[in-house]
Design an enzyme around this catalytic site. Structure first.
Site, PDB file in Angstrom:
ATOM      1  N   HIS A 154       0.840  -1.195   0.000  1.00 64.22           N
ATOM      2  CA  HIS A 154       0.000   0.000   0.000  1.00 64.22           C
ATOM      3  C   HIS A 154       0.881   1.255   0.000  1.00 64.22           C
ATOM      4  O   HIS A 154       2.091   1.183   0.244  1.00 64.22           O
ATOM      5  CB  HIS A 154      -0.916  -0.024   1.239  1.00 64.22           C
ATOM      6  N   ALA A 155       0.261   2.412  -0.257  1.00 61.30           N
ATOM      7  CA  ALA A 155       1.006   3.672  -0.216  1.00 61.30           C
ATOM      8  C   ALA A 155       1.548   3.893   1.198  1.00 61.30           C
ATOM      9  O   ALA A 155       0.896   3.537   2.189  1.00 61.30           O
ATOM     10  CB  ALA A 155       0.091   4.815  -0.622  1.00 61.30           C
ATOM     11  N   GLY A 205      -1.874   4.125  -9.638  1.00 56.18           N
ATOM     12  CA  GLY A 205      -1.085   5.251  -9.135  1.00 56.18           C
ATOM     13  C   GLY A 205      -0.685   6.168 -10.270  1.00 56.18           C
ATOM     14  O   GLY A 205      -1.393   6.272 -11.280  1.00 56.18           O
ATOM     15  N   SER A 206       0.459   6.811 -10.110  1.00 57.73           N
ATOM     16  CA  SER A 206       0.881   7.814 -11.088  1.00 57.73           C
ATOM     17  C   SER A 206       1.491   7.150 -12.325  1.00 57.73           C
ATOM     18  O   SER A 206       1.916   5.991 -12.293  1.00 57.73           O
ATOM     19  CB  SER A 206       1.895   8.754 -10.448  1.00 57.73           C
ATOM     20  N   GLU A 227      -3.418   1.013 -13.764  1.00 60.82           N
ATOM     21  CA  GLU A 227      -4.479   2.032 -13.746  1.00 60.82           C
ATOM     22  C   GLU A 227      -3.804   3.311 -13.276  1.00 60.82           C
ATOM     23  O   GLU A 227      -3.457   3.444 -12.109  1.00 60.82           O
ATOM     24  CB  GLU A 227      -5.591   1.563 -12.789  1.00 60.82           C
ATOM     25  N   CYS A 261      -8.749   9.535  -9.659  1.00 60.83           N
ATOM     26  CA  CYS A 261      -8.281   9.371 -11.041  1.00 60.83           C
ATOM     27  C   CYS A 261      -9.399   9.669 -12.025  1.00 60.83           C
ATOM     28  O   CYS A 261      -9.151  10.178 -13.111  1.00 60.83           O
ATOM     29  CB  CYS A 261      -7.739   7.968 -11.248  1.00 60.83           C
TER      30      CYS A 261
HETATM   31  P1  NDP Z   1       2.550   7.180  -6.661  1.00 62.56           P
HETATM   32  O1  NDP Z   1       2.221   6.688  -8.009  1.00 62.56           O
HETATM   33  O2  NDP Z   1       3.983   7.478  -6.371  1.00 62.56           O
HETATM   34  O3  NDP Z   1       2.070   6.085  -5.562  1.00 62.56           O
HETATM   35  C1  NDP Z   1       1.086   5.113  -5.808  1.00 62.56           C
HETATM   36  C2  NDP Z   1       1.558   3.770  -5.264  1.00 62.56           C
HETATM   37  O4  NDP Z   1       2.672   3.318  -6.029  1.00 62.56           O
HETATM   38  C3  NDP Z   1       2.062   3.828  -3.824  1.00 62.56           C
HETATM   39  O5  NDP Z   1       1.786   2.612  -3.187  1.00 62.56           O
HETATM   40  C4  NDP Z   1       3.558   3.992  -4.006  1.00 62.56           C
HETATM   41  O6  NDP Z   1       4.279   3.600  -2.855  1.00 62.56           O
HETATM   42  C5  NDP Z   1       3.770   3.057  -5.159  1.00 62.56           C
HETATM   43  N1  NDP Z   1       4.999   3.263  -5.926  1.00 62.56           N
HETATM   44  C6  NDP Z   1       5.487   4.432  -6.402  1.00 62.56           C
HETATM   45  N2  NDP Z   1       6.627   4.204  -7.085  1.00 62.56           N
HETATM   46  C7  NDP Z   1       6.869   2.877  -7.033  1.00 62.56           C
HETATM   47  C8  NDP Z   1       7.895   2.029  -7.519  1.00 62.56           C
HETATM   48  N3  NDP Z   1       8.914   2.500  -8.218  1.00 62.56           N
HETATM   49  N4  NDP Z   1       7.832   0.704  -7.251  1.00 62.56           N
HETATM   50  C9  NDP Z   1       6.813   0.198  -6.556  1.00 62.56           C
HETATM   51  N5  NDP Z   1       5.807   0.946  -6.048  1.00 62.56           N
HETATM   52  C10 NDP Z   1       5.823   2.265  -6.294  1.00 62.56           C
HETATM   53  O7  NDP Z   1       1.637   8.417  -6.362  1.00 62.56           O
HETATM   54  P2  NDP Z   1       1.739   9.591  -5.271  1.00 62.56           P
HETATM   55  O8  NDP Z   1       1.117   9.130  -4.028  1.00 62.56           O
HETATM   56  O9  NDP Z   1       3.122  10.126  -5.121  1.00 62.56           O
HETATM   57  O10 NDP Z   1       0.841  10.703  -5.964  1.00 62.56           O
HETATM   58  C11 NDP Z   1       1.394  11.499  -7.016  1.00 62.56           C
HETATM   59  C12 NDP Z   1       0.397  11.701  -8.136  1.00 62.56           C
HETATM   60  O11 NDP Z   1       0.036  10.435  -8.703  1.00 62.56           O
HETATM   61  C13 NDP Z   1      -0.926  12.302  -7.729  1.00 62.56           C
HETATM   62  O12 NDP Z   1      -0.856  13.681  -7.609  1.00 62.56           O
HETATM   63  C14 NDP Z   1      -1.815  11.844  -8.862  1.00 62.56           C
HETATM   64  O13 NDP Z   1      -1.650  12.673  -9.977  1.00 62.56           O
HETATM   65  C15 NDP Z   1      -1.296  10.448  -9.179  1.00 62.56           C
HETATM   66  N6  NDP Z   1      -2.075   9.395  -8.491  1.00 62.56           N
HETATM   67  C16 NDP Z   1      -3.043   8.729  -9.200  1.00 62.56           C
HETATM   68  C17 NDP Z   1      -3.838   7.808  -8.565  1.00 62.56           C
HETATM   69  C18 NDP Z   1      -4.896   7.072  -9.296  1.00 62.56           C
HETATM   70  O14 NDP Z   1      -5.934   6.760  -8.714  1.00 62.56           O
HETATM   71  N7  NDP Z   1      -4.665   6.698 -10.532  1.00 62.56           N
HETATM   72  C19 NDP Z   1      -3.713   7.536  -7.138  1.00 62.56           C
HETATM   73  C20 NDP Z   1      -2.633   8.239  -6.499  1.00 62.56           C
HETATM   74  C21 NDP Z   1      -1.872   9.130  -7.165  1.00 62.56           C
HETATM   75  P3  NDP Z   1       4.902   4.713  -1.847  1.00 62.56           P
HETATM   76  O15 NDP Z   1       3.746   5.430  -1.262  1.00 62.56           O
HETATM   77  O16 NDP Z   1       5.649   3.895  -0.871  1.00 62.56           O
HETATM   78  O17 NDP Z   1       5.769   5.600  -2.680  1.00 62.56           O
END
Ligand code: NDP
Length: 453
Positions: A154-155, A205-206, A227, A261
């Site tokens: 998870h985040a 995520g991003s 996604e 999202c």
């Molecule tokens: P991230 O994409 O960084 O985080 C989402 C998840 O991915 C978290 O669990 C994070 O873990 C994990 N993660 C990130 N990088 C890696 C990696 N290299 N390897 C494995 N896991 C990884 O998003 P943020 O929370 O930093 O948000 C930034 C932007 O992303 C937002 O402003 C938004 O634009 C977008 N976002 C989109 C979402 C959606 O629903 N599609 C949801 C959240 C964000 P950890 O927290 O430990 O870094």
């Protein structure tokens, strides 16, 4: 890992990360249970999922408070999120058997041919903080019931939710190892993704996280689903019901305090109704109740993290500098916590961040289109392709326009939502693969062809 309350900036609790040895034993435990779980009759797995729904409902208040304290979602939305998780469990408890039944083809006269749907093994879910329960249950309900075991990364800002979700499955009676949480920083995830005990993965995520994880999974030839968010258009045609469009548009932009999202992000309004829509939309954005997320009347709470508010404000400033008109809001609120007010940017240039980037907060960009054809062109002028919403009184026209939009889902006269009954996912930089519905449960199964001559 620190849980920090976004409404106050205070650390609520600190959790120890899992060490490399902890991760190793969690992976061992999930590998040990994989074949037993795959061979467990699906009816037993469906029953356990029903119990998970009961656990969620029995503890709704506790989970809702946890969500609100860890990531700042207004409490009424947190309760609705827990309820929706129970719903997705019930949905697959009822339908998974039908979705996974053999599909008989039988086109050859002397042979029996069919497709059987068999689990892949251990599937990792890398999940975001914005819907900290829903995103996980949207993954776990179908895929555990299909006979896969689940691992959750998870985040890092919602470790309490991650552990609570593991407890839901434990309390429901799932065998140890069928669903486990890894408290691991993203930088240490590459070894897990490349580990032979892991068979497949999904990430929400991003775009940046998606690209990194996809590269690692692709290199290991592991099936994955992504996604990755979007910049969804909300198209208002000349014949639209403007009251409904403005009201739903405000909800679509500000749900989860704007951090979704599938939030409507680019409002594209045809010239004939542009001024009327903008006036009404701005009035309703300004009227939203912003405040303490534990208060049931609050409609917009704080943003989940301090860095996210900073990024959001940079996008707003850059869009205004580029020529957008600031119709309301526009800067972090002068109060404790990470609050950003409902903000409207009118007519931002097409190369400004409000037009080209995902804006993750209560900030709407409203664009003027010459006519419907221009509106559809603007709607598709993005490298994202998650969802879209179209507003028109002519349903046939709405359906026609829906087919012209490059997105994974289009809703006519409704906001974009993820619903257990319909597939959900994107095209272009919004990712690939589908969650939910029948298509979703088929993502992490071996669709095996059997030909018996
Ligand atoms: P991230 O994409 O960084 O985080 C989402 C998840 O991915 C978290 O669990 C994070 O873990 C994990 N993660 C990130 N990088 C890696 C990696 N290299 N390897 C494995 N896991 C990884 O998003 P943020 O929370 O930093 O948000 C930034 C932007 O992303 C937002 O402003 C938004 O634009 C977008 N976002 C989109 C979402 C959606 O629903 N599609 C949801 C959240 C964000 P950890 O927290 O430990 O870094």
């Amino acid at each position: 890992m620190d849980s920090i309350n976004p409404a106050t900036g205070e650390v609520i609790e600190t959790y120890d990360d899992h060490t490399a040895d902890d991760v190793d034993s969690i992976l061992d435990e999930s590998a040990a249970v994989t074949s037993d779980w795959a061979e467990t009759p699906i009816t037993d797995r469906q029953q356990l999922l029903e119990r998970a729904a009961d656990v969620l409902r029995d503890n709704e208040d506790e989970y809702a408070e946890l969500i609100t304290h860890e990531m700042g979602k207004p409490i009424s939305e947190s309760r609705a999120e827990v309820e929706k998780c129970a719903w997705v469990c019930e949905y697959y408890a009822e339908r998974a058997g039908e979705f996974l039944a053999d599909r008989v083809i039988g086109s050859e006269p002397n042979a029996r041919t069919f497709v059987s749907y068999e689990p892949l093994g251990a599937v990792l879910a890398v999940m975001p903080w914005n819907f900290p329960f829903w995103q996980v249950f949207r993954f776990a309900a179908p895929h555990l019931t299909a006979g896969n075991v689940g691992l959750l990364k998870h985040a890092s800002n919602v470790p309490g939710c991650a552990l609570a979700i593991e407890d839901v499955f434990r309390e429901a009676g799932y065998p140890e190892g069928v669903f486990s949480t890894l408290l691991v920083d993203s930088e240490k995830m590459e070894d897990v993704i490349r580990d032979d005990r892991l068979d497949a993965l999904t990430l929400t995520g991003s775009e940046g996280a998606g690209r990194t994880v996809a590269e690692q999974a692709g290199n290991e030839l592991k099936k994955h689903v992504l996604e990755l968010g979007g910049s969804d258009p909300f198209v208002v045609c000349e014949d639209a019901d403007l009251d409904a469009a403005a009201e739903t548009g405000v909800a679509a932009r500000t749900i989860n305090s704007g951090q979704s999202c599938i939030a409507a992000k680019r409002f594209i309004v045809v010239d004939a109704v542009y001024e009327d829509f903008l006036d009404q939309f701005v009035q309703e954005m300004e009227a939203l109740e912003v405040g303490d997320p534990t208060d049931s009347d609050t409609e917009v709470g704080p943003q989940a993290r301090e860095d996210l508010v900073e990024d959001l404000h940079e996008q707003v400033e850059a869009s205004v500098d580029a020529g957008a008109d600031l119709a309301c809001g526009g800067g972090p609120m002068d109060r404790e916590g990470w609050y950003y007010p409902p903000t409207v940017l009118a007519e931002p240039p097409m190369d400004s961040p409000a037009a080209t980037e995902e804006v993750f907060g209560p900030v709407a960009a409203v664009f003027r289109a010459e006519d419907e054809a221009d509106a559809i062109e603007m709607a598709n002028d993005t490298h994202y392709g998650l969802g879209a919403s179209i507003w028109t009184a002519d349903l046939e026209r709405g359906e026609g326009l829906a087919r012209e939009i490059d997105a994974g889902c289009v809703f006519v006269n409704e906001l974009v939502k993820s619903d257990p009954r319909v597939p959900f996912g994107g095209v272009k930089a919004s990712g690939y693969g589908r969650e939910l519905g029948k298509e979703g449960i088929h993502e992490f199964v071996n669709r095996k062809t059997v030909w018996v001559q």
